[in-house]
Structures are given as structure tokens and as C-alpha cells.
Design an enzyme around this catalytic site. Structure first.
Site, PDB file in Angstrom:
ATOM      1  N   ASP A  58       0.849  -1.194   0.000  1.00 16.98           N
ATOM      2  CA  ASP A  58       0.000   0.000   0.000  1.00 16.98           C
ATOM      3  C   ASP A  58       0.879   1.236   0.000  1.00 16.98           C
ATOM      4  O   ASP A  58       1.581   1.526   0.985  1.00 16.98           O
ATOM      5  CB  ASP A  58      -0.896   0.017   1.252  1.00 16.98           C
ATOM      6  CG  ASP A  58      -2.159  -0.821   1.080  1.00 16.98           C
ATOM      7  OD1 ASP A  58      -2.332  -1.431   0.010  1.00 16.98           O
ATOM      8  OD2 ASP A  58      -2.968  -0.842   2.017  1.00 16.98           O
TER       9      ASP A  58
ATOM     10  N   ASP B  32      -3.107   3.285  -1.559  1.00 17.51           N
ATOM     11  CA  ASP B  32      -4.138   3.327  -0.517  1.00 17.51           C
ATOM     12  C   ASP B  32      -4.104   4.703   0.124  1.00 17.51           C
ATOM     13  O   ASP B  32      -3.612   4.896   1.233  1.00 17.51           O
ATOM     14  CB  ASP B  32      -3.890   2.229   0.516  1.00 17.51           C
ATOM     15  CG  ASP B  32      -5.090   2.085   1.450  1.00 17.51           C
ATOM     16  OD1 ASP B  32      -6.107   2.757   1.216  1.00 17.51           O
ATOM     17  OD2 ASP B  32      -5.003   1.301   2.404  1.00 17.51           O
TER      18      ASP B  32
ATOM     19  N   ASP C 216      -2.920   9.353   4.910  1.00 21.34           N
ATOM     20  CA  ASP C 216      -3.150   8.765   3.584  1.00 21.34           C
ATOM     21  C   ASP C 216      -2.890   9.756   2.462  1.00 21.34           C
ATOM     22  O   ASP C 216      -3.714   9.922   1.548  1.00 21.34           O
ATOM     23  CB  ASP C 216      -4.597   8.229   3.485  1.00 21.34           C
ATOM     24  CG  ASP C 216      -4.745   6.858   4.128  1.00 21.34           C
ATOM     25  OD1 ASP C 216      -3.729   6.181   4.351  1.00 21.34           O
ATOM     26  OD2 ASP C 216      -5.894   6.468   4.407  1.00 21.34           O
TER      27      ASP C 216
END
Lengths: 387, 387, 387, 387
Positions: free
Chosen positions: B245, B287, B257
Site C-alpha cells: 500500500d 491506498d 493517507d
């Protein structure tokens, strides 16, 4: 409630802990080194069980064979006189500038070979003094500059060395159990095997994983903001708790090695609870040191404080188990359902099918209050001594 | 230098990533949800390879069987039309309040059973869409209150469920590879399996460890202040990199994120370097999500930026390998010595004896400069595009 | 694009930075100390503008008056010969164990008095060498144990000493500008004045606030996970940027003092941008040191790297200002409305009434995309040298 | 020892604290909102003194004037019936997407104007309910992308708005004291005014600094790894402690808003000690919320726990002051010397000269042990209830 440390409590200190002279990156030592023999006497007086060392804590680098033998003989005599044991030994692979860029993971084959040589000698020394556990702390195994190409090679070399030394130990009949001690950073920018989990994961790649476990340290996990009780629990769950380093630390900063219980009382409580409730029977090792501000009296106050706080918390663990209100809250927190647990515990086609066709009252599950605020509040009150 | 993403680059996004509506603990959503079919079309236009989902990203909770089938049919049609694949699937075991205190590790047997049931259905869904990797992110598997008694029980239950589901997958002939995704905290105070290492360590305790690997996430290791390239290297070293990710994050704070490469360019470079230099052939999954400030145009700028920055860094990896000065520094950094390496690589009594009797010129080793400042500076200059 | 450092760039180093011998809490020095006169020569060769020092970097503690005078004379001669200046001076109030529990904030009146005496002498020395800025870094002003009662007294004593020394400087006609250097922790558990903001807040409580400003350090704010550019901006906004310490650091760990730009390229870019875009005309001081792994060649590579990276980033600042796409995004990001701005800028009953009766199209404001993902991506591409 | 909360203890809660529905970035609400009138009744039953609110906690956004008046009337009636006051009010400038990129510091002039309008209305509402303190928490005043150009402009705009609102308050005769509430990050990547110190420094740049103080929050300083007692002390030292937010938090992670005393018992103790020992007479506001796992019963357990732990610690403060051994250690820790203190306290040429010619026995000062380990250990034992 007995708060007087005794050997049966298995409290140990390293020569380097009470002997720490208070040097730091910004200042000169504030205390004189302590003689190992004197340290043994003082620790015995305070009620300790044992004393640990790095090779050079006891035998200075460069000592002749006869000097070494004399030092070891006198140290053994002191141990015998004062009733202390040496449960653990380790190697100093970090202080000498030769290791400035790693020992087992150095990019220089000569340094790696020298690190092996030095560790073999330290295993010999540890065995001679009766140590059963050997700790590997890779203080310089890490990097600030990843461009050097060691991201993968470092792990390979680390593994080769550990495999080598485990076989060496076996070949000598030493029977050591090896405990890897993780740390996230300091003195290197990023250390290999930064967390207890990393060490557990690495062990699975070794030739003889059964000989290896971990030596979790409260301060080290805390430096990365991780929960020490959680890490300790994972080590216990894996059957890999071979040793433990107790101290304290504020998260997200330099390695403080504070007196056990000096900072995080709740974390210390759950640490003691795990150790006392589990099958762990090894030493409770305080890998900490007195504040740099202190003189020798402060050092012994520090050592006594580590042990006393442990015993206070051990008593609170007993009280926690006997507190009917707390135990009642825990009991109601855990909702059992034998039918569902039978279905879930292990796979079979029948269990899977049964599970698939089960209906759940999701709204009831969503609304249920687990009572954790109340349980936590009672725990805090127990810790504060008002229950 | 091609900086245009194409399916061969294996870039993937989750429905929940570009579809993130920008809700946070202090504010309402700033964007409308995106329809899965529309998302497929847009991602294909941008050059992505695939799209991933949690069960409920695609099929809303509580959908009837016929609704589910219609949704899946339309989604498959869109995938086919736009040439996207679904390489990975996973289960949402965190959004519904039923999971507020854990799914597989809940203290409530009913919740654990329901989590198994929901995951079996999600495995069925993932298999139907052709996913080969199944990710377990235990978003609610953790605690704020350790007094509840789950420190050890939580791990046992987690293991039981993973063992169950691995067998379920086998029994259905799905052939999933399972990837555990670690995270240190958020949404729980402390999550079980906080780091890549923890997950690797835990895998060693499972019934079928060979079916399990890890899904390291850049932001998750970074939250704990750990080096993502180091964690990635450990996963590769263990043969356990099953998925990855990619995103970005500032250390020591809430889960951001961020767009890949938005924060830590050096970390992103070594991440790309490890992925490109290793045998990893799986998806490069982003992600991440657009900043909450952005509208839909910002979402696509975010997605395009993730991929473009990866391709820029991939080009820099090539340049790094071809840079004679850099490679020269690396070569001189690594000091080889065949005799010593032969002695050190694997144990034998002879090797140990030979090592023991070797003399080292320690002063020379202490004084040797490895040239790491210069190597790092050249790396920085390469990153800044001035080499 | 000129990347060759010259005195006009105002790059400075401390004697303690390039002279750092590589000692750390776990290891002995790896390098020999550098002679001040030699350091001056080498820094001049590299293109530096000046050199700074703590009193004892130049004059060893306990030097006689004649030794001191000889040292100063030779140092001045070297400065003159090589064309370097001494823009800043400071006092070492941390290395000597006498300061182990604080200097100005010690609980011991004798230590406080001695710290004042030592600082007066250091002010004399700094003035003699032409320094215009005096930095106060309270390296030992802090605590691990708050029970001692210094939480409030510490600040009072710190203030008394700063007020005293400002008057002393004035009385001697030195005309120093004083810059407080904040740091969150290390070597103390918690340092007083932990952040740039704390220092700014404390200045407001001094007798002569106009004589005091701050010396923000990149690594120090970063240790606490704070944004250095944000802290720098607050210092500039307050008119209090009297000096600046450039280096690099990973957040949430021990003080690394990395080469400028070694870790956080984006933070370094916005730092350079603020310094170059603002009216700040003082030294760009690199308060950093070569990695402990390095030999002397690595030290000069480190020093050259700090300056070169600054110049590369300065060039990128120019490019940023000239990049039409970037500037267009910024222009559209900032929505102006002269009528509303007139109402809002300063209070009057009329403005308040006008504001109160204004209607806003809130939905339009909610939906507007500011384009920040795209702007950030272009900035990253500019940094990576692909624009 | 009375551990029953009463209004004289000045405990307050926000409507948003006990009313927190348990929504987080990964999950839906777990509890229903609480009606304000019901909350007043419940808090009164538990012994609270007052209740605080953001404008929209009480009056929903978009309510008509008559709805607003009815709500306020009923709320006032409930306050009167149950004997609660509203000591503090504030504005919600973060939940509505209109504020997604800032309120007072938005790049959009329309948003800034609307934020002023909304805050004026909230000041009116707060004044109507008798609030004396107005808190500014700039929840969206910050950035993830510094390329937008707000590093300096953001502070200017923030200042303009605060100056405007202070004048507005004065013009209306409200007499509010304004308290700035700092926070390092979340929901923005980096918030302006990240620490208590930053807020104190910013106040010095306002037009009417005397009207502004700070509202330090335990969790917010702790998120940055800073000591809350140290920050509180600086606010008290500056005469700027206008309000205080009590809760708890683990360092270096998302904003947890834990129950007061749930995590850091030592920090909580020194917090209570500073508040009780100082002249601070304002509310003890618990800006926290029950864990998301809890139902309504858990909410009230949480609220009761905050207050009870405060009272337990207040009792321990009394005990600390009366503990002869502890007080003896503190007395011997503080070394007084009237002659030296007279010389050092304030500058005069005579004092400077006298100081300069004083000799110090540095070796004695270096060797002196301050007894801090022992003092800290006794403090821990006092906290654990075994003294």
C-alpha cells in the site's frame, strides 16, 4: 504486602545500568564508574537476584589473558560471597568506533568477522559465569543512509551471524537461549529489527528458530509510541519471551532509560500483570539508569525504586484479581456463546455452513455497552490506592 | 523517460480511495461518493491496472441477493469494458458499530462469529471477481482499555479466525494468498499487530504460515516513526511481500493517507527502488485519498499524481544504477575479503577456530571513512534532478 | 544556476558542527577534534561566510588569561587571512557537570550565579570577535522530575537571567541582539521553552522584549513533529527572526543534526523559500554535523552538501516564482472580494453591521475545489527536477 | 477526603463532549446524540458546575430566529432549574465543508467574511447565556500544502479576525476574555498556532493583547510529545491562563480525548497541582469524550470518572504538601545563597562586577546530588497510595 526485594523476586541489574556515569551527547560524565565487585555487594544489599554484563563491562577491551582471568575470578568470588547469579550476558558491539557502521551488518567484511570473534569470546565468558540467556542488541545494526545498499543485505548478514553463533554455542555445549533485543532508533537513524514484532518475524527466518526468542524493553517499544504490554503479550503468545528489560520512557524521543514506573504507571501495571499472570519465570531485569543529575546515593535510590515499584504493582495485580467489582465487569464484558464458539473455533465444512446460515441481532450488538470506561476508571482508582 | 501510466505498471486503487468523501472526526463529507462503475471508467482513463474493494464498497450492507448480483454483474461488465482487473479484495470489519470493540478479537462471541460469516461472504465475492490476494486489515482489532483481559486472548482469537478462513478459502478452491496489513493505532488506541514485523511474527504462529504474507503500508509504518523501506525490506527478505500500500504520511500523527510522494521523497524513492529491484511483481496499490479540501477534479489530480510520481522515481532508480560516481561510492563502501567471508558465512569448528585466531587492524577499521555523506548527497542531488 | 557557495550567500558553521567528534551515548568519538584555525581555513575554502562558537569551542575551560588572549589573537588573524566573520556567539552552559540540573534555572543559587558569570565573559569574548547576535540555548534548562518545584520558578529564574544579561550587554555598549533557541527535549526530559512559539511567548514577558528574538532550528521543531516552515513563518511574522539554524531530522527521535536537506526535501524547500522571499538578511547557519560513521573527508562533504543543497533549493524557489502554471494555480486559489475584505479587515460598527447582513452562497463555497492536490503535485515535480 | 463532585469544584463539560456520538474516520456513530436540556439535567446530577457549547451544539445551523429563541429559552430554563452556568462559549468553524480549507485563514475572502459573521452571532449567543470566556479553536486554520502561499498570510488574516472580534465584543459591552486554544495537527496536516507557546507568542502581536489568553488542552500538547504541566506553567507564568481543557492522550497519535487521568497519572497530578496551587479560579473543563465502544451508561461513567480522578489527585496534592519527607527533599534540593541571589537578581554595574569577581567551588557543585530520584520515587509512591 511485602515491599522488600528478595532474590526470589528475580530482580537483576546490568553492570552498565547502576554503573552508568551520566555522560550524554551534550555533557561529560557526572559520576565515577563503579567497580564490578562493589556493584555486586551493593546490589545484594538491596535484595537483587543477579547481575548482567556486556563483555567489556567486566573485562576491559584489550585486557591480557591473565588480567581477564583475575577479573573473572574476583567477580565470581564476589558473586559467591553475596549470593548473586549472572543469568544473562551480552557483547558490547557498539562502543568501539570499529563498529560505527554496524557489527554483524557492517559493509566491511573485516568488521563482521571481528564482531563474530568478539561475540564468541563473550559467549565463552558468559558461559564461564553461568549465564543461561544471551542477549543480542544490535546497537549499531542500522543506517542513516539507505543508498549504501544494505536494506536487504543487512538482514542477510545479520541472519548469517546469528546462525553461526547459535551453532557455535551448541558446539561448545553452552546451551544458551538467545534473546534478540529490538529498538527503533538511536544510536542509528533507523535500527534493523526496530520492534518486538520485527524480531519475532526475523526469528522465523533463522536456521534454528527454537533457540531464539526476544528481550523486549519497555523504553524501546515506547520510543516508537507502541504499547509495551501489547508487545510483551505478543512475545508471550509466541512462546518467545526469553528475557525482559524493564524501565520507563516518554514516547517519541531519545532513549531515556528511566526508573521503572517513573513515567507510565498504567503501562508498568499491565507489564507486571502479564509477567506475574503468565508462566514467565525468568529475571526481571532493570535496564535503566539513574538520572544524570544524581550522585551515587541517587543511583541506589534509583535501583531500590525500580524494585519497590515492581513489588507495589505486583501487590496491585493481586488486588485486581480479588476485586469483585472489577472481576464482575470483566466477566460481563466477555460474552460467551458456546454454540457459536464451537462453530467458529476451527474450520469444518459443517461449521462454515452453520455459521453462514446463522442470523445475528446486529442492532443489539451495536447498542451493547461493554462497560470499558467504568472498568478503566476502577483500574485507575486501584492504581491510585483509593479502592 | 515515459511518465504516462499504463496497465503494465500495475497501478491499482481502491474504490474507497478515490471514492473517499472527505469526512473526518471534525467535519462532514466535502465530496459526493463516486459510483463504482464510474470509478472504473475514470481509473482506466488514467492508466490504472486494477481496482480493489472492501465488500461494502461495492455491495452495500444489507443488499438483497438479487441487488448484489446486479451490482456485481454491472461492475464486471465495466471492468471488462475498460480493461481493469480486481487483484485484491478485503472485508469492511470496521465501519459498522457492531465491530466497535473488534471483529475477530471482540470480547463478544457473537461478534466474532458474525465477522467470520461476513468475511466468508467477502471471500466469495472477491473470488467471483477474480481477486488473488485477500487483505486482512484489523481496523478494530485493538484496545484502549487493557483491563478487559484481551492482551493474550485477542491474539488467540485473531489466530483462530485466520486459521479458519485460510481453510475455508482452501476448501472452496479459491487459492487466495492472504496479506496481513499492520497499523500501530487509529481507529483504536493500540491496534494488535502494530507493525510489519508484528505481522511477520504472528504469521509464524499460524497453522498454514505459507499462505500468509503482509501488506505493508507506507503511512502505517510512518505513523510509528518507523522507516517504511526498512519494513518493506524485511517483508521481502522473508519472502512475505504479498501486496503493498503506497501513500505518504507525516510521522507521529493521525492517519493522513497522503498522495504517494507528497511528503517523504527519499522514503518514496527507496520504496520504489526496493519494489523495482526485487522480484515483487504484484500491484502497486495506492491506498490514499485526495485531501479533504478537494473537489472531484482534485481527486483525479491526486490519482494521476500518485502514478506519475512513482514513474518519475522509477526513472530515478534507473539513473541511480547507471550513475558511475554513485556506483563507485557504493563499491568502495562495501569492503570484501574472501578469506574472512568464507570463515564467517557458515559455522564449522574450523571456521570458528580460524576466526578466533585472526588478528584485526582495529585502528585502521576505526579510521576508515565509508563515504556515506557524499553518497547521500549525490542521492539527494539525483532526486532534485541536478545530476 | 550557480551552485558554488560564496560569502555573499552568508553560509555559516559553528566550530562545534564540523568539529563534532562523533561521540554519542553508546560510543566513543570516531574523529579527532579540529583546530579552530584549521577549521577557519577549510570553511573559507568551501565558500563559507562565517564561523560561530560557544566560548569553550574556542577557549578551553580553565584557560589562563594569557592563553585566552593568544588563542583569540590567532583566531582573529585566521579570520582576517581567510576573510571569514563571526556573526554569532554563544555560551556552553551544558557540557560541564556543574550544569547537570540547569544553568540559569538551576535550583542551586551558586550555579545560577556561575552561569551568569560565565555568560558575561562569553559576551565579552563574542563582542571582541565582532559577533552581533548572541544565542541562548538552554541545553540543561529543563527537568525530568517535576516534583522539585521548578515548573514556575524555572521560568522566573530564566527571565531574571535574560533581563540581567540584556542590561549587561547594553551597559557594555555591545549592542547584541539576543536569539532564544528552543528545543523540546534532549538532553533533558523536557526542556523549558520547547518550541519557537514558547520562546516568542516568553519574550513578551521580558523587560526589553525588543532586544530578543528567536533562533529557530529545523531539527528542534521537527523532533516534536512540528512543521519548521510554519515555525519560521511565525518568527518572521512577529519580526523576531534574529538567526536561523539549518539542518535536518526525522521526527520523534533523538537529535540527529543531519545535513541540511538530507531527510525532508519539501520542508527544506519551504524553509529556503521563506528565507529568500522575506526580508531576512542574516546568516544561514548550519547547526549540524557529519554522521558519526564519517572521517574528516566526510565532514567536508557534509559541509559542502549543506551549502549546495541550499543553493539548489534557492534556484528552485526562483523557478517556482517563474512557473506560470504554478503561479496560475496560486492565483486562482486565492479568491479576492474587495467589498468583503474591506468589511472584514478592521472593525467598525458599520463594517460589523454590513457583515452581519451579508448573504453567502454557502453551497458554492462548499463545493469549490481549491486545486491544492495539483499545486502540490507540481511542486513535487519541480523539486524532482522534471518541470 | 471528599471525592463527590460539587459545583464549588467548578467542573464543566461541553455539550459536544458527553454528547459525542462516537463517529470516527473509519466508522459510523455508535451512540445517539443527547438533547442539550437532558445533558444539563444529567451533568447537574453528577455534580458539575457548568456546561459549555459551540453555537451549533445548541442551535442547529440554519435554525430560524424563532427556533433559536425557543431553544435558548428552554436551555436557560434548564440551566436555572438545575443550577448550572455557562462559563464559556465558542464557535463551530470546522464541521461545515465551507470551512474545509480554513475559516479566518481561508484563501477565500468570502469564507473569511462568513466566519466573522458566524462568530459575531456566536458571541451574541454566548453573551446571552452569560459566558465570560470565549474560546477560539482554529480547527481548520492550517494546511497540508504550503505551496498555496499562506505561511505568512494565514497569520495576518488570523490576527485581523481576532482583532476585529475583540473590538466587536468591546463595542457590544460583552466583556469577553478570549482564550486561544492551540493544537499541533488534526484535522489539518499542520495547524497554525500548534502549541501553547505559539498562542502566547501570537497574542503579543495582537492589538489588544490584554484581552487574550490561552486555553491549553492536555491532549493537544501531548499529541506533540510536549509536557502539559510545562505548557500550563508557561501560561500561568505569563498571566494568560484564561481557561483549561482537561483530558488525556497518548503522545504522537490521533486526537484521543481520553477521560482525564486515563493515561498519564503523573502528568495529571502535576496539572492538578499547578491549578490548585496557583491563583487560577476558572472552570476545570473536561474536553473529552467516552470511548466509542461505550453506550450512554459508559458516557456518564466517563464523566463521573473525570471528576472523581481530579478530586483524588487534588487530595494527593494536599498530601504532597503535608508530606514531611517529600518537603524535606525539596527544601534540600533548593540551595539558597542570599549574597549571590542579591547579586544575580537584577543588573547593576556593581552586581555585575561582584559576580565577575566571585570564585566558585565548581567541583563541589559538580558532585552534589540533588536527590531527584528519591523525590520522584516518593511522588510515585504517593500516587500509588502507599505513603
Amino acid at each position: 504486602m511485602t515491599l522488600t526485594p528478595q532474590p526470589l523476586h528475580k530482580f537483576t541489574f546490568g553492570l552498565w545500568t547502576v554503573g552508568n556515569p551520566g555522560r550524554d551527547p551534550f555533557g561529560e560524565p557526572t559520576r565515577k564508574p563503579l567497580e564490578p565487585v562493589y556493584t555486586v555487594q551493593k546490589l545484594a544489599e538491596l535484595g537483587a537476584y543477579g547481575v548482567n554484563f556486556h563483555d567489556n563491562d567486566l573485562v576491559p577491551a584489550g585486557a591480557s589473558a591473565s588480567e581477564r582471568d583475575r577479573i573473572v575470578r574476583e567477580f565470581k568470588a564476589a558473586l559467591a560471597e553475596h549470593g548473586l547469579v549472572v543469568p544473562m550476558a551480552t557483547t558490547n558491539l557498539f562502543a568501539d568506533p570499529v563498529f560505527k557502521d554496524g557489527a554483524f551488518t557492517s559493509a566491511d567484511a573485516r568488521v563482521r568477522a571481528y564482531a563474530l570473534q568478539k561475540t564468541m569470546a563473550a559467549l565463552d565468558l558468559g558461559a564461564e559465569l553461568g549465564a543461561e540467556t544471551y542477549v543480542f542488541w544490535g546497537g549499531r545494526e542500522g543506517a542513516e543512509v539507505d543508498a549504501g545498499g544494505k536494506l536487504l543485505e543487512g538482514l542477510e548478514r545479520f541472519r548469517d551471524c546469528l546462525n553461526f553463533l547459535a551453532e557455535y554455542s551448541g558446539s561448545q555445549g553452552y546451551g544458551f537461549r538467545f534473546a534478540l533485543e529490538p529498538k527503533p532508533n538511536e544510536p542509528r537513524g533507523d535500527l534493523y529489527l526496530p520492534t518486538v514484532g520485527s524480531a519475532l518475524g526475523f526469528i522465523a527466518t533463522l536456521d534454528q528458530p527454537e533457540r531464539f526468542g526476544v528481550n523486549p524493553e519497555f523504553a524501546h517499544e515506547t520510543m516508537a509510541g507502541l504499547s509495551f504490554p501489547h508487545a510483551l503479550a505478543q512475545a508471550l503468545d509466541a512462546g518467545k519471551l526469553f528475557h525482559v528489560d524493564l524501565n520507563d520512557q516518554k514516547p517519541g524521543r531519545f532513549d531515556q532509560d528511566l526508573r521503572f514506573g517513573a513515567e507510565n504507571l498504567k503501562g508498568a501495571f499491565f507489564t507486571v500483570k502479564l509477567l506475574e499472570d503468565s508462566e514467565y519465570s525468568g529475571p526481571r531485569h532493570f535496564d535503566a539508569h539513574a538520572l544524570r543529575t544524581e550522585d551515587e546515593a541517587g543511583v541506589w535510590a534509583f535501583a531500590a525504586g525500580c524494585m519497590k515499584t515492581y513489588l507495589i504493582l505486583k501487590e496491585k495485580v493481586r488486588q485486581f484479581h480479588e476485586d469483585a467489582e472489577i472481576q464482575g465487569l470483566i466477566a460481563s464484558y466477555k460474552v460467551q456463546d458456546e454454540r457459536l464458539e464451537t462453530m467458529s473455533r476451527s474450520f469444518s465444512k459443517e461449521n462454515a455452513e452453520a455459521l453462514r446460515s446463522t442470523s445475528f441481532d446486529l442492532d443489539a450488538l451495536r447498542q451493547r455497552g461493554p462497560g470499558l470506561e467504568q472498568l478503566d476508571q476502577l483500574t485507575v482508582e486501584l492504581l491510585l490506592g483509593v479502592r
